[in-house]
Design an enzyme around this catalytic site. Sequence first.
Site, PDB file in Angstrom:
ATOM      1  N   LYS A 127      43.518  56.142  40.630  1.00 15.85           N
ATOM      2  CA  LYS A 127      42.840  54.837  40.673  1.00 15.85           C
ATOM      3  C   LYS A 127      41.385  55.048  40.284  1.00 15.85           C
ATOM      4  O   LYS A 127      40.868  56.155  40.415  1.00 15.85           O
ATOM      5  CB  LYS A 127      42.914  54.265  42.099  1.00 15.85           C
ATOM      6  CG  LYS A 127      42.648  52.795  42.189  1.00 15.85           C
ATOM      7  CD  LYS A 127      43.874  51.940  41.905  1.00 15.85           C
ATOM      8  CE  LYS A 127      43.537  50.468  41.827  1.00 15.85           C
ATOM      9  NZ  LYS A 127      44.731  49.619  41.755  1.00 15.85           N
ATOM     10  N   ASP A 167      42.869  45.861  37.568  1.00 18.84           N
ATOM     11  CA  ASP A 167      42.952  45.555  39.003  1.00 18.84           C
ATOM     12  C   ASP A 167      41.913  44.442  39.215  1.00 18.84           C
ATOM     13  O   ASP A 167      41.550  43.760  38.239  1.00 18.84           O
ATOM     14  CB  ASP A 167      42.640  46.816  39.848  1.00 18.84           C
ATOM     15  CG  ASP A 167      42.925  46.625  41.344  1.00 18.84           C
ATOM     16  OD1 ASP A 167      44.096  46.683  41.723  1.00 18.84           O
ATOM     17  OD2 ASP A 167      41.983  46.414  42.131  1.00 18.84           O
TER      18      ASP A 167
HETATM   19  P1  NDP Z   1      41.733  39.361  40.300  1.00 23.90           P
HETATM   20  O1  NDP Z   1      40.381  39.911  40.078  1.00 23.90           O
HETATM   21  O2  NDP Z   1      42.467  38.728  39.184  1.00 23.90           O
HETATM   22  O3  NDP Z   1      41.713  38.323  41.513  1.00 23.90           O
HETATM   23  C1  NDP Z   1      41.264  38.691  42.780  1.00 23.90           C
HETATM   24  C2  NDP Z   1      41.279  37.482  43.674  1.00 23.90           C
HETATM   25  O4  NDP Z   1      40.990  37.883  45.013  1.00 23.90           O
HETATM   26  C3  NDP Z   1      40.235  36.455  43.306  1.00 23.90           C
HETATM   27  O5  NDP Z   1      40.671  35.187  43.672  1.00 23.90           O
HETATM   28  C4  NDP Z   1      39.042  36.903  44.166  1.00 23.90           C
HETATM   29  O6  NDP Z   1      38.119  35.869  44.411  1.00 23.90           O
HETATM   30  C5  NDP Z   1      39.741  37.317  45.437  1.00 23.90           C
HETATM   31  N1  NDP Z   1      38.943  38.338  46.120  1.00 23.90           N
HETATM   32  C6  NDP Z   1      38.559  39.547  45.620  1.00 23.90           C
HETATM   33  N2  NDP Z   1      37.802  40.206  46.502  1.00 23.90           N
HETATM   34  C7  NDP Z   1      37.724  39.407  47.589  1.00 23.90           C
HETATM   35  C8  NDP Z   1      37.101  39.530  48.848  1.00 23.90           C
HETATM   36  N3  NDP Z   1      36.399  40.622  49.161  1.00 23.90           N
HETATM   37  N4  NDP Z   1      37.246  38.497  49.718  1.00 23.90           N
HETATM   38  C9  NDP Z   1      37.966  37.394  49.399  1.00 23.90           C
HETATM   39  N5  NDP Z   1      38.577  37.219  48.222  1.00 23.90           N
HETATM   40  C10 NDP Z   1      38.466  38.213  47.331  1.00 23.90           C
HETATM   41  O7  NDP Z   1      42.576  40.586  40.912  1.00 23.90           O
HETATM   42  P2  NDP Z   1      44.146  40.777  41.018  1.00 23.90           P
HETATM   43  O8  NDP Z   1      44.809  39.477  41.233  1.00 23.90           O
HETATM   44  O9  NDP Z   1      44.560  41.637  39.907  1.00 23.90           O
HETATM   45  O10 NDP Z   1      44.256  41.665  42.335  1.00 23.90           O
HETATM   46  C11 NDP Z   1      44.415  41.104  43.631  1.00 23.90           C
HETATM   47  C12 NDP Z   1      44.984  42.156  44.583  1.00 23.90           C
HETATM   48  O11 NDP Z   1      46.253  42.611  44.061  1.00 23.90           O
HETATM   49  C13 NDP Z   1      44.132  43.423  44.718  1.00 23.90           C
HETATM   50  O12 NDP Z   1      44.290  43.918  46.037  1.00 23.90           O
HETATM   51  C14 NDP Z   1      44.794  44.394  43.749  1.00 23.90           C
HETATM   52  O13 NDP Z   1      44.561  45.738  44.099  1.00 23.90           O
HETATM   53  C15 NDP Z   1      46.258  44.024  43.942  1.00 23.90           C
HETATM   54  N6  NDP Z   1      47.142  44.422  42.857  1.00 23.90           N
HETATM   55  C16 NDP Z   1      46.930  43.981  41.576  1.00 23.90           C
HETATM   56  C17 NDP Z   1      47.794  44.361  40.572  1.00 23.90           C
HETATM   57  C18 NDP Z   1      47.660  43.832  39.186  1.00 23.90           C
HETATM   58  O14 NDP Z   1      48.571  44.099  38.379  1.00 23.90           O
HETATM   59  N7  NDP Z   1      46.644  43.077  38.851  1.00 23.90           N
HETATM   60  C19 NDP Z   1      48.898  45.310  40.835  1.00 23.90           C
HETATM   61  C20 NDP Z   1      49.076  45.632  42.225  1.00 23.90           C
HETATM   62  C21 NDP Z   1      48.205  45.222  43.183  1.00 23.90           C
HETATM   63  P3  NDP Z   1      36.750  35.795  43.564  1.00 23.90           P
HETATM   64  O15 NDP Z   1      37.151  35.289  42.216  1.00 23.90           O
HETATM   65  O16 NDP Z   1      35.888  34.898  44.329  1.00 23.90           O
HETATM   66  O17 NDP Z   1      36.229  37.227  43.513  1.00 23.90           O
END
Ligand code: NDP
Length: 448
Positions: A127, A167
Amino acid sequence: MVSEYIENVIQRVIQRDPHQPEFQQAVREVLTTLDPVIKEHPEFEEHGILERIVEPDRVIMFRVPWTDDQGRVHVNRGFRVQFNNAIGPYKGGLRFHPSVNLSIIKFLGFEQIFKNSLTGIPMGGGKGGSDFDPKGKSDAEVMRFCQSFMTELYRHIGANIDVPAGDIGVGGREIGFLFGTWKKITKSWEGVLTGKGYGWGGSLGRPEATGFGLVYFLEEMLHANGEDIKGKTVLISGSGNVAQYAARKVMDLGGKVLTLSDSNGTVYIKDGLTEEMWEFVMELKNVRRGRIKELAEKFDGVEYYPDEKPWKFKADIALPSATQNEINGKDAEMLVKNGVIAVAEGANMPSTLEAIDLYLKNDILYGPAKAANAGGVAVSGLEMSQNAQFTSWSFEEVDRKLRNIMKNIFQESAKAAEEYGHPKNYLMGANIAGFLKVARAMIDQGVV
Ligand code: NDP
């Protein structure tokens, strides 16, 4: 009580890395569930498997200097943790978020080892990322940052060495800039990153994969317990890549999405997310990069709750899909009180250890992240296969493979849980099934 061997390894991690709480949490979560395996297989202790598996193969940290549109110089910190490549090249995403530090990258890399193993595709765990915040930056600033980041990272990655993906904060735009720089420096074209654009090596179905895969896993878990998504109400947190496609698939399967959120607050959608609202969110988050409160400003029947999480609303199912530790003990108590029947994790480690304990004690069906969100890395693995074969598969083919992979992950997790005396404990099952393959490979390969 877990065995002395496990407790000693955990204590040593805490002593060695006292300032890495997220990493300690992930190690404890995995190792304590391996107790029955360690008791049944003394060879794992003899070969020092646990001591070795909690120590990354290597940690790379570097300076990322870049200039903003006004010509000011900024310096961020870059990370790549290559954790374990016993069963395949390192594989795991890059996260760009101000909260990124070594503890977070190590917890994610550690979890990734077992998740990748569960997919059945030969991929090791890694990662990376940076404390860079893409929010509010222009495309040109994001490009300059990605170019600077890759100017160091390129030395450490390769299609058979380490293949990063997206991510939090790293989507198609960032992968494009990173890939362009890698290609320019190395004068080579290979599948060194996944999540590429369709038309230049990307796989159809990759953007959808984590969210769709999450709901396929949920569906398997519900069916195995005599339930179905149809007609169920669902709380989703986040509104990024995972949340967007989880919402889409829940709607397609007849469920009702009651919430979405971002780091500023939560929207509650009384009658469930509609097609029109979903399209609006896609445009809002992926094109305009705006805030989720706009959904409430635009549509009747949607209320906005600033600085709140979705967990206080009554629903049947919770799909945390934003970030780590977003469901704590108090939130979990609320879910239990409101009669939630299933929690499946789209985000990585969204539930604290206290929350997990409450799910298990209250017989809530619990799909842990490393099983439930493995669809993203699985389709990344399929992207690597397509790149290696110079071919591309149709969306339907990728989606069919994804569905099968998620089904297998559920079945393997359920089987391992049953075999080791904890039926329906899918956390234990996923950890055991993921661990066994890696541990056996490590024994075969000697002490390295
Ligand atoms: P994105 O950046 O596309 O979206 C993240 C979302 O989570 C946004 O809505 C963001 O809000 C919110 N968010 C992020 N940090 C915080 C925080 N500290 N508090 C509250 N809300 C938060 O990321 P992904 O959708 O890709 O990833 C989301 C989760 O899924 C992560 O944990 C990631 O590790 C996991 N994941 C993702 C994969 C992928 O293929 N993308 C695969 C496996 C797991 P804002 O816009 O306000 O920051």
